[in-house]
Motif scaffolding. Structure first.
Motif, short mmCIF file in Angstrom:
data_model
loop_
_atom_site.label_atom_id
_atom_site.label_comp_id
_atom_site.label_asym_id
_atom_site.label_seq_id
_atom_site.Cartn_x
_atom_site.Cartn_y
_atom_site.Cartn_z
N THR A 77 -2.18 -15.20 -19.90
CA THR A 77 -2.75 -14.16 -20.76
C THR A 77 -1.61 -13.34 -21.35
O THR A 77 -0.58 -13.13 -20.70
N GLU A 78 -1.79 -12.87 -22.54
CA GLU A 78 -0.75 -12.08 -23.19
C GLU A 78 -0.63 -10.72 -22.51
O GLU A 78 -1.64 -10.07 -22.22
N PRO A 79 0.59 -10.28 -22.20
CA PRO A 79 0.76 -8.97 -21.58
C PRO A 79 0.13 -7.87 -22.43
O PRO A 79 0.14 -7.93 -23.67
N ALA A 80 -0.44 -6.87 -21.77
CA ALA A 80 -1.07 -5.75 -22.49
C ALA A 80 0.02 -4.76 -22.88
O ALA A 80 0.27 -3.77 -22.19
N TYR A 81 0.68 -5.04 -24.00
CA TYR A 81 1.80 -4.20 -24.42
C TYR A 81 1.36 -2.78 -24.76
O TYR A 81 2.17 -1.86 -24.78
N TRP A 82 0.06 -2.61 -25.01
CA TRP A 82 -0.46 -1.29 -25.34
C TRP A 82 -0.68 -0.43 -24.09
O TRP A 82 -0.88 0.78 -24.20
N ASP A 83 -0.63 -1.05 -22.91
CA ASP A 83 -0.97 -0.33 -21.68
C ASP A 83 0.12 0.68 -21.31
O ASP A 83 1.29 0.52 -21.67
N VAL A 84 -0.28 1.73 -20.56
CA VAL A 84 0.70 2.73 -20.14
C VAL A 84 1.66 2.17 -19.10
O VAL A 84 2.76 2.70 -18.91
N ASP A 93 6.65 4.78 -15.65
CA ASP A 93 7.98 4.30 -15.28
C ASP A 93 8.62 5.25 -14.27
O ASP A 93 9.25 4.81 -13.30
N ALA A 94 8.47 6.55 -14.50
CA ALA A 94 9.03 7.54 -13.58
C ALA A 94 8.42 7.41 -12.19
O ALA A 94 9.11 7.53 -11.17
N ALA A 95 7.11 7.14 -12.13
CA ALA A 95 6.44 6.97 -10.84
C ALA A 95 6.91 5.71 -10.14
O ALA A 95 7.08 5.69 -8.91
N PRO A 152 9.61 17.80 -15.86
CA PRO A 152 9.78 17.20 -17.20
C PRO A 152 10.02 15.70 -17.07
O PRO A 152 10.74 15.25 -16.18
N ILE A 153 9.38 14.94 -17.92
CA ILE A 153 9.52 13.49 -17.91
C ILE A 153 9.98 13.04 -19.29
O ILE A 153 9.33 13.32 -20.30
N PHE A 154 11.11 12.36 -19.33
CA PHE A 154 11.64 11.85 -20.59
C PHE A 154 11.37 10.35 -20.63
O PHE A 154 12.14 9.54 -20.13
N GLY A 155 10.25 9.98 -21.22
CA GLY A 155 9.84 8.58 -21.24
C GLY A 155 8.45 8.44 -20.67
O GLY A 155 7.69 9.41 -20.56
N GLN A 156 8.09 7.22 -20.28
CA GLN A 156 6.76 6.96 -19.76
C GLN A 156 6.62 7.50 -18.33
O GLN A 156 7.46 7.25 -17.48
N LEU A 181 0.83 -1.21 0.00
CA LEU A 181 0.00 0.00 0.00
C LEU A 181 0.86 1.26 0.00
O LEU A 181 0.58 2.23 -0.71
N LEU A 182 1.94 1.25 0.78
CA LEU A 182 2.83 2.40 0.80
C LEU A 182 3.54 2.57 -0.54
O LEU A 182 3.68 3.69 -1.04
N ALA A 183 3.98 1.47 -1.13
CA ALA A 183 4.65 1.55 -2.43
C ALA A 183 3.71 2.11 -3.49
O ALA A 183 4.12 2.92 -4.34
N ILE A 184 2.45 1.70 -3.45
CA ILE A 184 1.46 2.22 -4.40
C ILE A 184 1.22 3.70 -4.14
O ILE A 184 1.12 4.51 -5.08
N PHE A 185 1.12 4.07 -2.87
CA PHE A 185 0.95 5.48 -2.53
C PHE A 185 2.13 6.31 -3.03
O PHE A 185 1.94 7.39 -3.61
N TYR A 186 3.35 5.82 -2.86
CA TYR A 186 4.53 6.55 -3.35
C TYR A 186 4.49 6.68 -4.87
O TYR A 186 4.90 7.71 -5.43
N HIS A 187 4.01 5.64 -5.55
CA HIS A 187 3.87 5.70 -7.01
C HIS A 187 2.91 6.82 -7.40
O HIS A 187 3.22 7.65 -8.28
N GLU A 188 1.75 6.86 -6.76
CA GLU A 188 0.78 7.90 -7.08
C GLU A 188 1.28 9.28 -6.65
O GLU A 188 0.97 10.29 -7.29
N PHE A 189 2.05 9.32 -5.58
CA PHE A 189 2.68 10.57 -5.14
C PHE A 189 3.61 11.09 -6.24
O PHE A 189 3.72 12.30 -6.45
N GLY A 190 4.26 10.16 -6.95
CA GLY A 190 5.10 10.55 -8.07
C GLY A 190 4.29 11.26 -9.15
O GLY A 190 4.70 12.29 -9.69
N HIS A 191 3.13 10.70 -9.48
CA HIS A 191 2.25 11.36 -10.46
C HIS A 191 1.86 12.76 -9.98
O HIS A 191 1.82 13.71 -10.76
N ALA A 192 1.56 12.86 -8.68
CA ALA A 192 1.17 14.16 -8.12
C ALA A 192 2.30 15.17 -8.24
O ALA A 192 2.07 16.33 -8.62
N LEU A 193 3.52 14.76 -7.92
CA LEU A 193 4.65 15.68 -8.00
C LEU A 193 4.91 16.11 -9.44
O LEU A 193 5.23 17.28 -9.70
N ILE A 194 4.80 15.18 -10.37
CA ILE A 194 4.99 15.51 -11.78
C ILE A 194 4.00 16.58 -12.22
O ILE A 194 4.35 17.52 -12.94
#
Length: 248
Positions: A100-107, A60-62, A53-57, A34-47
């Protein structure tokens, strides 16, 4: 400042009374994820809030910020325990989707790729002390050779951003709200996040206020809403993670 309190003790202090109905051997796994997921979303918030600036996906940065914060905010065995549980969360999701085949189209990148990158970055932060972690989590030796450089790149990218937040000093820029009607998984999520957000507010400030909410969403998810500057942690995600946890 790194947190040196053992994770299991911190969780025991934070858990709601009805957490006993959740399998006790999964409390630490669930809380770390839960904390790791929160930190990931915190990354989106900071961006968004800091217009980084984000160079790439962006996803991935989050992901990179999540492992960077686990290494930066927690000390010694606590960080290792959190990283191990979080890595197993990625691995569990990969196994849950096997066949199942990985969703290569997903973000988001494929779960197994996220797993190995997470392990690599955490190992790369301190290769001498974390060789056993790399071996236990079966990080291939060819990838191990690049991990220290990969972590240094992550530190050079996210390090100045986090330092700036600390330079701003303490404040109340991260607000927290939990729906009082949520069930035991929601209360568990709220208990973990409330303690973490309180600790963050004592050490740092964002340039703009943001809100973290725990609520039922109808789906296992967590996301950042840039229109309202809110991180939404869905109660269903905790149940999903609880059921995904490896058997002891």
């Amino acid at each position: 400042m790194k947190k040196v309190i053992p994770l299991v003790l911190a969780l025991a202090l934070a858990l709601p009374a009805d957490a006993a109905r959740l399998r006790s051997d999964r409390h630490e796994y669930l809380s770390a994820n839960l904390l790791a997921i929160f930190y990931h979303e915190f990354g989106h918030a900071l961006i968004d809030i800091m217009k980084l600036p984000i160079f790439g996906q962006e996803e991935d940065a989050a992901d990179v910020l999540s492992v960077f914060l686990i290494d930066t905010l927690f000390d010694g065995e606590t960080a290792i325990s959190m990283a191990r549980h979080t890595a197993l969360g990625f691995l569990g999701e990969a196994k849950n989707r096997s066949g199942t085949e990985p969703a290569y189209w997903d973000v988001h990148g494929p779960d197994l790729q996220r797993y190995y990158t997470f392990v690599c970055l955490f190992y790369g932060a301190d290769p001498a002390a974390r060789q056993q972690v790399a071996e236990e989590l079966e990080l291939p030796e060819p990838r191990q050779r690049t991990c220290e450089d990969e972590y240094n790149q992550a530190r050079q990218s996210w390090g100045p951003v986090i330092e700036k937040l600390y330079d701003n000093g303490p404040g109340r820029s991260i607000r927290f709200l939990a729906d009082h009607k949520v069930g035991e998984y929601g209360r568990f999520t709220a208990s973990v996040l409330e303690v973490e957000i309180d600790a963050m507010n004592k050490d740092l400030s964002l340039p703009k206020r943001m809100l973290v909410r725990v609520e039922e969403c109808g789906v296992a998810n967590a996301f950042y809403d840039s229109k309202t500057r809110e991180i939404i942690m869905c109660t269903e995600f905790a149940r999903y993670l609880h059921d995904l946890a490896p058997n002891r």
